[in-house]
Design a protein around this motif. Structure first.
Motif, mmCIF file in Angstrom:
data_model
loop_
_atom_site.group_PDB
_atom_site.id
_atom_site.type_symbol
_atom_site.label_atom_id
_atom_site.label_comp_id
_atom_site.label_asym_id
_atom_site.label_seq_id
_atom_site.Cartn_x
_atom_site.Cartn_y
_atom_site.Cartn_z
ATOM 1 N N TRP A 220 1.289 25.253 -30.742
ATOM 2 C CA TRP A 220 0.167 25.211 -29.809
ATOM 3 C C TRP A 220 -1.012 24.425 -30.366
ATOM 4 C CZ3 TRP A 220 0.317 25.734 -24.874
ATOM 5 C CH2 TRP A 220 1.288 26.538 -24.282
ATOM 6 N N PHE A 221 -1.146 24.397 -31.701
ATOM 7 C CA PHE A 221 -2.222 23.616 -32.288
ATOM 8 C C PHE A 221 -2.050 22.130 -31.970
ATOM 9 C CE2 PHE A 221 -2.989 27.345 -35.017
ATOM 10 C CZ PHE A 221 -4.378 27.407 -34.922
ATOM 11 N N SER A 222 -0.814 21.678 -31.929
ATOM 12 C CA SER A 222 -0.547 20.283 -31.590
ATOM 13 C C SER A 222 -1.071 19.965 -30.194
ATOM 14 C CB SER A 222 0.958 20.002 -31.657
ATOM 15 O OG SER A 222 1.476 20.269 -32.931
ATOM 16 N N PHE A 223 -0.825 20.866 -29.267
ATOM 17 C CA PHE A 223 -1.274 20.652 -27.891
ATOM 18 C C PHE A 223 -2.796 20.718 -27.798
ATOM 19 C CE2 PHE A 223 -2.215 22.151 -23.547
ATOM 20 C CZ PHE A 223 -1.604 21.135 -22.819
ATOM 21 N N VAL A 224 -3.402 21.674 -28.513
ATOM 22 C CA VAL A 224 -4.860 21.816 -28.483
ATOM 23 C C VAL A 224 -5.536 20.562 -29.020
ATOM 24 C CG1 VAL A 224 -6.820 23.065 -29.479
ATOM 25 C CG2 VAL A 224 -4.846 24.331 -28.600
ATOM 26 N N VAL A 225 -5.035 20.041 -30.143
ATOM 27 C CA VAL A 225 -5.615 18.830 -30.727
ATOM 28 C C VAL A 225 -5.441 17.642 -29.785
ATOM 29 C CG1 VAL A 225 -5.401 17.154 -32.607
ATOM 30 C CG2 VAL A 225 -5.345 19.599 -33.109
ATOM 31 N N ALA A 226 -4.280 17.555 -29.143
ATOM 32 C CA ALA A 226 -4.045 16.466 -28.192
ATOM 33 C C ALA A 226 -5.013 16.541 -27.021
ATOM 34 C CB ALA A 226 -2.603 16.513 -27.693
ATOM 35 N N VAL A 227 -5.276 17.755 -26.539
ATOM 36 C CA VAL A 227 -6.217 17.935 -25.429
ATOM 37 C C VAL A 227 -7.623 17.503 -25.852
ATOM 38 C CG1 VAL A 227 -7.413 19.670 -24.044
ATOM 39 C CG2 VAL A 227 -4.923 19.721 -24.229
ATOM 40 N N LEU A 228 -8.053 17.945 -27.023
ATOM 41 C CA LEU A 228 -9.383 17.573 -27.504
ATOM 42 C C LEU A 228 -9.490 16.067 -27.718
ATOM 43 C CD1 LEU A 228 -9.953 20.451 -30.106
ATOM 44 C CD2 LEU A 228 -10.896 20.271 -27.797
ATOM 45 N N ALA A 229 -8.448 15.478 -28.299
ATOM 46 C CA ALA A 229 -8.461 14.034 -28.546
ATOM 47 C C ALA A 229 -8.435 13.251 -27.238
ATOM 48 C CB ALA A 229 -7.264 13.647 -29.412
ATOM 49 N N GLY A 230 -7.692 13.746 -26.251
ATOM 50 C CA GLY A 230 -7.642 13.073 -24.957
ATOM 51 C C GLY A 230 -8.998 13.053 -24.284
ATOM 52 N N SER A 231 -9.723 14.167 -24.338
ATOM 53 C CA SER A 231 -11.067 14.229 -23.752
ATOM 54 C C SER A 231 -12.019 13.298 -24.499
ATOM 55 C CB SER A 231 -11.605 15.663 -23.805
ATOM 56 O OG SER A 231 -10.859 16.510 -22.970
ATOM 57 N N ALA A 232 -11.959 13.329 -25.830
ATOM 58 C CA ALA A 232 -12.841 12.469 -26.618
ATOM 59 C C ALA A 232 -12.541 10.993 -26.366
ATOM 60 C CB ALA A 232 -12.685 12.785 -28.111
ATOM 61 N N GLY A 233 -11.260 10.666 -26.267
ATOM 62 C CA GLY A 233 -10.881 9.278 -26.027
ATOM 63 C C GLY A 233 -11.357 8.779 -24.681
ATOM 64 N N MET A 234 -11.239 9.591 -23.650
ATOM 65 C CA MET A 234 -11.665 9.154 -22.332
ATOM 66 C C MET A 234 -13.183 9.041 -22.261
ATOM 67 S SD MET A 234 -10.302 8.015 -19.688
ATOM 68 C CE MET A 234 -8.613 8.577 -19.918
ATOM 69 N N LEU A 235 -13.896 9.959 -22.892
ATOM 70 C CA LEU A 235 -15.353 9.855 -22.938
ATOM 71 C C LEU A 235 -15.782 8.599 -23.680
ATOM 72 C CD1 LEU A 235 -16.427 13.548 -23.654
ATOM 73 C CD2 LEU A 235 -16.889 12.231 -21.583
ATOM 74 N N SER A 236 -15.079 8.293 -24.762
ATOM 75 C CA SER A 236 -15.385 7.073 -25.517
ATOM 76 C C SER A 236 -15.158 5.831 -24.677
ATOM 77 C CB SER A 236 -14.513 7.018 -26.776
ATOM 78 O OG SER A 236 -14.681 5.785 -27.455
ATOM 79 N N LEU A 237 -14.088 5.846 -23.908
ATOM 80 C CA LEU A 237 -13.754 4.684 -23.084
ATOM 81 C C LEU A 237 -14.742 4.491 -21.946
ATOM 82 C CD1 LEU A 237 -11.522 2.512 -22.890
ATOM 83 C CD2 LEU A 237 -10.334 4.017 -21.290
ATOM 84 N N THR A 238 -15.142 5.561 -21.294
ATOM 85 C CA THR A 238 -16.034 5.435 -20.143
ATOM 86 C C THR A 238 -17.482 5.193 -20.546
ATOM 87 O OG1 THR A 238 -16.281 7.849 -20.060
ATOM 88 C CG2 THR A 238 -14.587 6.860 -18.662
ATOM 89 N N SER A 239 -17.856 5.627 -21.739
ATOM 90 C CA SER A 239 -19.238 5.427 -22.178
ATOM 91 C C SER A 239 -19.397 4.208 -23.066
ATOM 92 C CB SER A 239 -19.737 6.666 -22.936
ATOM 93 O OG SER A 239 -18.977 6.866 -24.115
ATOM 94 N N ALA A 240 -18.318 3.447 -23.248
ATOM 95 C CA ALA A 240 -18.332 2.226 -24.058
ATOM 96 C C ALA A 240 -18.676 2.494 -25.517
ATOM 97 C CB ALA A 240 -19.301 1.202 -23.474
#
Length: 314
Positions: A220-240
């Motif tokens: 489950w830690f793998s999934f949790v880290v993936a979720v957190l990284a996915g949110s951070a990545g999308m925020l990084s992409l949309t905020s340049a």
């Protein structure tokens, strides 16, 4: 701030100028009659606060300027102007929270294209990770995750879901599936070659691997880290804020999991192949879910912000 450069047919110039002038958050409007040659027309330039950029671009597209002329958008790294400061202050919301949907769609469309370069980078990253898992070398694993280009198609798929763009979704899905399949096939061949030269051995793969053993043991830690990284990545992409993308890349084990599965498959170790494949799918699922929810949340809160601003100004 954003800089817009427009090529507009001469008979549409007044209409476009009025659209720019009535958009809150615009400044530095300049019109150069007859400057454009291909296509022929007038050159219109202006600066607009990032938080007002999406509305202005949509208004210009509604006028058909992207079809009869041209709309080019650039980021302004530095603008020393009181008018620019006033425009940013007048525009609703905060620039860091604004999402330029046209820019996001264009960027993810390019990043999610299945190309020779994309497959080459993914294959090289997977082969580097293969060396890392056999040697139990965490530095090689981190390096491989940084090289891997797989977040582009993942972001493209999330954007396609939110924007309801099935063609972009299919393009991104194809890039992911074909890209990882090709990279893993290349890595299987690479592993067999390394085994033939005695640089890889099955004993090393099956030995105690305290630094990389988690790659084929999903939890489950793998999934949790993936979720957190996915949110951070999308925020990084949309905020340049591209700097955050490096941290996202080295947070999830997509490439290392694919590499471990390929090396294990080369040795016929179906147990590690299965565990690594589950790790890969779990990470991909977590990133897609988190990225999509992040975009939906941004879209919702930005719409609410615009409603509040409209009520206040009204």
């Amino acid at each position: 701030m954003l800089h817009l450069r427009l090529i507009v047919p001469a008979d549409r110039t007044d209409e476009v100028v009025r659209t720019v002038e009535k958009t809150v958050g615009t400044t530095h409007l300049a019109v150069v009659p007859g400057a454009a040659r291909d296509p022929r027309g007038d050159l219109i330039m202006c600066d607009v606060a990032r938080e007002a950029g999406d509305d202005l671009i949509n208004s210009l597209r509604a006028l058909g300027i992207d079809e009869c002329g041209s709309i080019a958008v650039e980021n302004i790294d530095l603008s020393l102007s009181r008018r620019a400061d006033r425009a940013e202050k007048d525009a609703p919301g905060e620039g860091a929270d604004a999402v330029l949907w046209e820019h996001l769609s264009d960027a993810t469309h390019e990043e999610s294209t299945l190309s020779v370069t994309y497959i080459a980078f993914l294959s090289l990253a997977t082969m580097i990770a293969a060396c890392g898992v056999v040697l139990d070398n965490a530095i090689l694993i981190v390096g491989a995750m940084a090289v891997g280009p797989e977040f582009g198609p993942l972001a493209g798929f999330c954007t396609a879901v939110v924007q309801r763009a099935p063609r972009l979704a299919w393009r991104s899905f194809t890039a992911l599936i074909v890209g990882f399949a090709a990279a893993m096939a290349v890595t299987v061949v690479f592993s067999l070659f390394m085994d033939a030269t005695h640089l890889f051995t099955e004993e090393k793969l099956n030995a105690a691997r305290p630094n990389t053993g988690f790659i084929y043991a999903p939890d489950w830690f793998s999934f949790v880290v993936a979720v957190l990284a996915g949110s951070a990545g999308m925020l990084s992409l949309t905020s340049a804020k591209a700097g955050a993308m490096v941290g996202v890349a080295i947070s999830v084990t997509t490439v290392p999991a694919a590499a471990n599965a390929a090396v294990a498959l080369a040795y016929g170790d179906l147990s590690q192949t299965k565990g690594s494949s589950e790790q890969l799918l779990l990470n991909l699922l977590g990133i897609v879910v988190a990225g999509t929810l992040t975009l939906l949340a941004q879209k919702y809160f930005w719409a609410k912000q615009r409603e509040r601003t409209a009520r206040t100004s009204g």
